[in-house]
Scaffold this motif. Structure first.
Motif, short mmCIF file in Angstrom:
data_model
loop_
_atom_site.label_atom_id
_atom_site.label_comp_id
_atom_site.label_asym_id
_atom_site.label_seq_id
_atom_site.Cartn_x
_atom_site.Cartn_y
_atom_site.Cartn_z
N MET A 11 -51.33 -39.05 -119.70
CA MET A 11 -52.01 -37.76 -119.74
C MET A 11 -51.50 -36.87 -118.61
N VAL A 12 -51.87 -35.61 -118.66
CA VAL A 12 -51.47 -34.69 -117.59
C VAL A 12 -52.08 -35.15 -116.28
N GLN A 13 -51.51 -34.72 -115.19
CA GLN A 13 -52.00 -35.12 -113.87
C GLN A 13 -53.46 -34.68 -113.67
N ASN A 14 -54.24 -35.56 -113.05
CA ASN A 14 -55.66 -35.29 -112.77
C ASN A 14 -56.47 -35.02 -114.05
N ALA A 15 -56.11 -35.71 -115.13
CA ALA A 15 -56.77 -35.50 -116.42
C ALA A 15 -58.26 -35.82 -116.39
N GLU A 16 -58.67 -36.76 -115.53
CA GLU A 16 -60.08 -37.14 -115.47
C GLU A 16 -60.98 -36.02 -114.98
N ASP A 17 -60.37 -35.02 -114.31
CA ASP A 17 -61.14 -33.88 -113.81
C ASP A 17 -61.13 -32.71 -114.79
N LYS A 18 -60.55 -32.95 -115.97
CA LYS A 18 -60.44 -31.88 -116.97
C LYS A 18 -61.04 -32.32 -118.30
N GLY A 19 -61.36 -31.36 -119.15
CA GLY A 19 -61.82 -31.66 -120.50
C GLY A 19 -62.99 -32.61 -120.55
N SER A 20 -62.86 -33.68 -121.37
CA SER A 20 -63.94 -34.65 -121.56
C SER A 20 -63.93 -35.76 -120.53
N GLY A 21 -63.18 -35.57 -119.46
CA GLY A 21 -63.19 -36.54 -118.36
C GLY A 21 -62.62 -37.89 -118.73
N LEU A 22 -63.46 -38.92 -118.61
CA LEU A 22 -63.03 -40.29 -118.84
C LEU A 22 -62.68 -40.58 -120.29
N PHE A 23 -63.27 -39.84 -121.22
CA PHE A 23 -63.14 -40.16 -122.64
C PHE A 23 -62.06 -39.34 -123.32
N THR A 24 -61.37 -39.99 -124.27
CA THR A 24 -60.31 -39.31 -125.02
C THR A 24 -60.59 -39.42 -126.51
N SER A 25 -60.02 -38.49 -127.25
CA SER A 25 -60.16 -38.51 -128.71
C SER A 25 -58.85 -38.06 -129.32
N LYS A 26 -58.69 -38.26 -130.62
CA LYS A 26 -57.46 -37.88 -131.30
C LYS A 26 -57.22 -36.38 -131.16
#
Length: 216
Positions: free
Chosen positions: A71-86
């Motif tokens: 994922m992009v750098q520092n992804a956990e601080d963006k969007g849905s955080g810890l969770f990912t979806s298609k």
């Protein structure tokens, strides 16, 4: 006090020997692939090659898990955080391929060599989700009686398509029914799921709803 439970010591010794030799051999054989993946990640997006994250291991001990960054750098601080979806926009082009093929998990062979993980076992959760260690019931803590694995029984039975409570139930079943032969079956089924493209890597709608409840 945690429920009394002991896995046969002789099997655990054999398991650790197989883990160490298997992961060391794997790292040597796969080293050229590590280089290729590393170059692809750097060319595709800014940021480090490896992603490190705190996870809960055996007996609730926290350790750093290694993965190829998808994922992009520092992804956990963006969007849905810890969770990912298609279709998650935080997942890079190379990352999408790595996730689909589970190649992003290969650096965990390093965790296995260090004795923090096993080739097969319950997947290690983050320290704060779905629960903190002291919030698991005594029965649920059985999943922490063995080293966490790169793959596991819950992985081949549905992975992210399962609710967390269902995953924990399957982890407990694995611990209670452990044998070397069960590990071999899990590894074979893991390869089958990866090569057949049925990898259950994204959360279902039901799993997303459960995560929201756990967070709230």
């Amino acid at each position: 006090m945690m429920l009394e439970f002991k896995v046969r010591r002789s099997w655990m010794i054999i398991k650790r020997v197989v883990d160490f030799i298997g992961s060391l051999f794997g790292l040597i054989i796969l080293f050229p692939l590590f280089i290729l993946i590393g170059v692809a990640i750097k060319l595709d997006s800014k940021g480090p090659i490896f992603f490190k994250q705190d996870r809960l291991g055996k007996d609730g001990q926290v350790f750093k898990i290694y993965k190829f960054r998808t994922m992009v750098q520092n992804a956990e601080d963006k969007g849905s955080g810890l969770f990912t979806s298609k279709g998650d926009p935080r997942i890079t082009k190379v990352g999408k391929f790595l996730r689909k093929t589970s190649l992003d998990e290969l650096p965990q062979l390093i965790n296995v060599i260090k004795g923090e993980m096993s080739l097969v076992g319950p997947r290690p959760p983050v320290p704060y989700h779905p629960y903190e260690y002291n919030e698991y019931s005594e029965e649920q803590k059985l999943r922490f009686c063995v080293l966490p694995g790169i793959t596991g029984y819950a992985q081949i039975k549905g992975r992210n398509h399962l609710s967390w409570d269902s995953r924990i139930e399957k982890d407990i079943w694995y611990v209670r029914n452990y044998s070397i032969f069960l590990d071999i079956r899990i590894i074979l089924f893991t390869f089958k799921k990866v090569f057949c493209g049925n990898n259950d890597i994204y959360l279902t709608k039901e799993a997303k709803e459960e995560n929201k409840k756990l967070q709230g």
